[in-house]
Design an enzyme around this catalytic site. Structure first.
Site, PDB file in Angstrom:
ATOM      1  N   ASP A  10       0.865  -0.984  -0.229  1.00  0.00           N
ATOM      2  CA  ASP A  10       0.028   0.018  -0.095  1.00  0.00           C
ATOM      3  C   ASP A  10       1.073   1.131   0.086  1.00  0.00           C
ATOM      4  O   ASP A  10       1.739   1.410   1.159  1.00  0.00           O
ATOM      5  CB  ASP A  10      -0.725  -0.014   1.281  1.00  0.00           C
ATOM      6  N   ASP A 104      -3.429   1.946  -5.611  1.00  0.00           N
ATOM      7  CA  ASP A 104      -2.060   1.989  -4.523  1.00  0.00           C
ATOM      8  C   ASP A 104      -2.131   0.803  -3.792  1.00  0.00           C
ATOM      9  O   ASP A 104      -1.460   0.737  -2.755  1.00  0.00           O
ATOM     10  CB  ASP A 104      -2.199   3.314  -3.836  1.00  0.00           C
ATOM     11  N   GLU A 105      -2.945  -0.090  -3.947  1.00  0.00           N
ATOM     12  CA  GLU A 105      -3.052  -1.135  -3.215  1.00  0.00           C
ATOM     13  C   GLU A 105      -3.089  -2.498  -3.557  1.00  0.00           C
ATOM     14  O   GLU A 105      -4.027  -2.545  -4.663  1.00  0.00           O
ATOM     15  CB  GLU A 105      -4.130  -0.850  -2.163  1.00  0.00           C
TER      16      GLU A 105
HETATM   17  P1  TTP Z   1      -5.359   5.029   0.828  1.00  0.00           P
HETATM   18  O1  TTP Z   1      -4.272   3.891   0.548  1.00  0.00           O
HETATM   19  O2  TTP Z   1      -6.477   4.716   1.718  1.00  0.00           O
HETATM   20  O3  TTP Z   1      -4.461   6.491   1.359  1.00  0.00           O
HETATM   21  P2  TTP Z   1      -3.147   7.134   1.368  1.00  0.00           P
HETATM   22  O4  TTP Z   1      -2.263   6.213   0.086  1.00  0.00           O
HETATM   23  O5  TTP Z   1      -3.227   8.414   0.665  1.00  0.00           O
HETATM   24  O6  TTP Z   1      -2.425   6.803   2.715  1.00  0.00           O
HETATM   25  P3  TTP Z   1      -1.900   5.805   3.518  1.00  0.00           P
HETATM   26  O7  TTP Z   1      -0.364   6.092   3.557  1.00  0.00           O
HETATM   27  O8  TTP Z   1      -2.513   5.518   4.820  1.00  0.00           O
HETATM   28  O9  TTP Z   1      -2.107   4.554   2.736  1.00  0.00           O
HETATM   29  O10 TTP Z   1      -5.724   5.493  -0.663  1.00  0.00           O
HETATM   30  C1  TTP Z   1      -4.947   5.730  -1.794  1.00  0.00           C
HETATM   31  C2  TTP Z   1      -5.475   6.984  -2.583  1.00  0.00           C
HETATM   32  O11 TTP Z   1      -6.778   7.143  -2.900  1.00  0.00           O
HETATM   33  C3  TTP Z   1      -5.306   8.410  -1.674  1.00  0.00           C
HETATM   34  O12 TTP Z   1      -3.910   8.766  -1.845  1.00  0.00           O
HETATM   35  C4  TTP Z   1      -6.212   9.099  -2.355  1.00  0.00           C
HETATM   36  C5  TTP Z   1      -7.465   8.159  -2.568  1.00  0.00           C
HETATM   37  N1  TTP Z   1      -8.650   8.068  -1.799  1.00  0.00           N
HETATM   38  C6  TTP Z   1      -9.529   9.223  -1.992  1.00  0.00           C
HETATM   39  O13 TTP Z   1      -9.826   9.798  -3.152  1.00  0.00           O
HETATM   40  N2  TTP Z   1     -10.558   9.140  -1.318  1.00  0.00           N
HETATM   41  C7  TTP Z   1     -10.661   8.579  -0.187  1.00  0.00           C
HETATM   42  O14 TTP Z   1     -11.473   8.507   0.909  1.00  0.00           O
HETATM   43  C8  TTP Z   1      -9.520   7.530   0.153  1.00  0.00           C
HETATM   44  C9  TTP Z   1      -9.481   6.925   1.588  1.00  0.00           C
HETATM   45  C10 TTP Z   1      -8.658   7.540  -0.877  1.00  0.00           C
HETATM   46 MG    MG Z   2      -2.258   3.967   0.542  1.00  0.00          MG
END
Ligand code: TTP
Ligand code: MG
Length: 339
Positions: A10, A104-105
């Site tokens: 992630d 991203d996951e």
């Molecule tokens: P996430 O992996 O949930 O968050 P992140 O990568 O920004 O942070 P983390 O380090 O906690 O993993 O989500 C990936 C991307 O998806 C995030 O950068 C932006 C988008 N996203 C949204 O647009 N709206 C949302 O509510 C979430 C949770 C994510």
């Molecule tokens: Mg993330």
């Protein structure tokens, strides 16, 4: 099923990290993506902004209040998609057993690899950092639930492995909201009867669980909090092609050199096919010249194969038929029509 090797990867603060990558003056600053328009919500924010309490899905108004010095940016989805593609390309160098969860996951099943999952996880982290310039957190365990929990453990830039013997100590103190599959509403209801941690939840018999979660989900959760999760990865079938290409340091023209490079790549690609029990029918070469003009030439074989020599003959034919009147800066080869 504790003999599987599952990774969960992630990217950290994904959209915000890309913004910091593209604009180094943003590094170390509270970056908030989304939420700049009047009624917009925050897509994500950098870890510097999280210190102020800003988080995904929060209103831009609230974010501005919590973090008045934050740098608010409009999302650039095309750019994020491009980086995401580069990251997945690295992941596919590890294995084809990948379940994509979002941009991203992803989960990777590396059970069949002879390298240790920790080594693979480190390689992914270093390679994403070096080739792209952003950080990724990796969790390692023997099922999806625990691997996901592990990737979240040391975020950002984390790496963490949960082994079978660690499971009780890791799970028991966890707040129930951390149990994948337990929503906020259910957690609230469970809280109202005094169940806050996994340890509390472990005291519940199946009947009580079923009352709160429904028959189907209660079984899943009953197992999950005991570290059991037999879900396999949902793998989207088959890539359309396998390819490799390279840019030369110096522009070249020599056909023997081109053949030598492409043969090396064919060797790798054919090996990948054999390993994944696949065959291909079309060989395509790509040439980019010094003036950046580009040509591709394809040859379709009579039958599907993963035989290196057959691919080599097709490649040699294609190269021999090329007219090279300019210096070449890039050559590539791909195998497509995969079954
Ligand atoms: P996430 O992996 O949930 O968050 P992140 O990568 O920004 O942070 P983390 O380090 O906690 O993993 O989500 C990936 C991307 O998806 C995030 O950068 C932006 C988008 N996203 C949204 O647009 N709206 C949302 O509510 C979430 C949770 C994510
Ligand atoms: Mg993330």
């Amino acid at each position: 099923m504790i003999d599987r090797k599952i990774l969960h990867v992630d990217l950290d603060a994904f959209f915000a990290s890309v913004e910091q990558l593209d604009n180094p003056s943003f590094k170390g600053k509270p970056i908030i993506v989304g939420g700049s328009s009047k009624r917009g919500v925050v897509a994500t924010c950098s870890y510097e902004a999280r210190k102020f309490g800003v988080h995904s899905a929060m209103s831009g108004f609230m974010a501005k209040k919590l973090c008045p010095n934050g740098i608010f940016l409009k999302p650039r989805m095309d750019r994020y998609a491009q980086i995401s593609k580069e990251v997945f390309r690295i992941l596919y160098e590890v294995t084809d057993h990948i379940e994509r969860i979002s941009v991203d996951e992803a989960y990777l099943d590396v059970t069949d690899s002879d390298r240790s999952p920790y080594k693979i996880a480190s390689w992914i982290k270093t390679t994403v950092k070096n080739r792209i310039g952003i950080t990724i957190s990796v969790g390692i365990s023997y099922n999806k639930f625990l691997a996901k929990l592990a990737s979240d453990w040391n975020k950002p830039d984390g790496i963490f492995e949960i082994r079978p013997s660690d499971v009780p100590n890791i799970l028991k103190p966890l707040s129930i909201i951390k149990v994948h599959g337990l929503g906020k509403k259910t957690a609230d209801r469970l809280n109202s009867i005094g169940i806050f941690t996994v340890s509390d939840l472990l005291q519940c018999d199946r009947k009580t669980l079923s009352y709160f979660l429904g028959e189907l989900r209660s079984n899943e959760i009953y197992n999950r909090i005991r570290g059991i999760d037999n879900r396999s990865l949902k793998i989207k079938t088959t890539r359309k092609s396998y390819g490799r290409e390279t840019t030369f340091e110096e522009d070249i023209r020599s056909k023997p050199v081109i053949k030598e490079v492409l043969l090396q790549y064919l060797f790798e690609l054919a090996f990948k096919l054999v390993k994944t029990n696949k065959s291909a029918k079309t060989v395509t070469i790509k040439i980019k010249f010094e003036d950046f003009s580009q040509i591709t030439r394809s040859h379709s074989l009579l039958a599907y194969t993963n035989n290196l020599q057959t691919f080599e003959e097709a490649m040699v034919l294609l190269v021999d038929n090329l007219i090279i009147d300019k210096k070449i800066r890039l050559v590539g080869i791909s195998l497509s029509n995969i079954v």
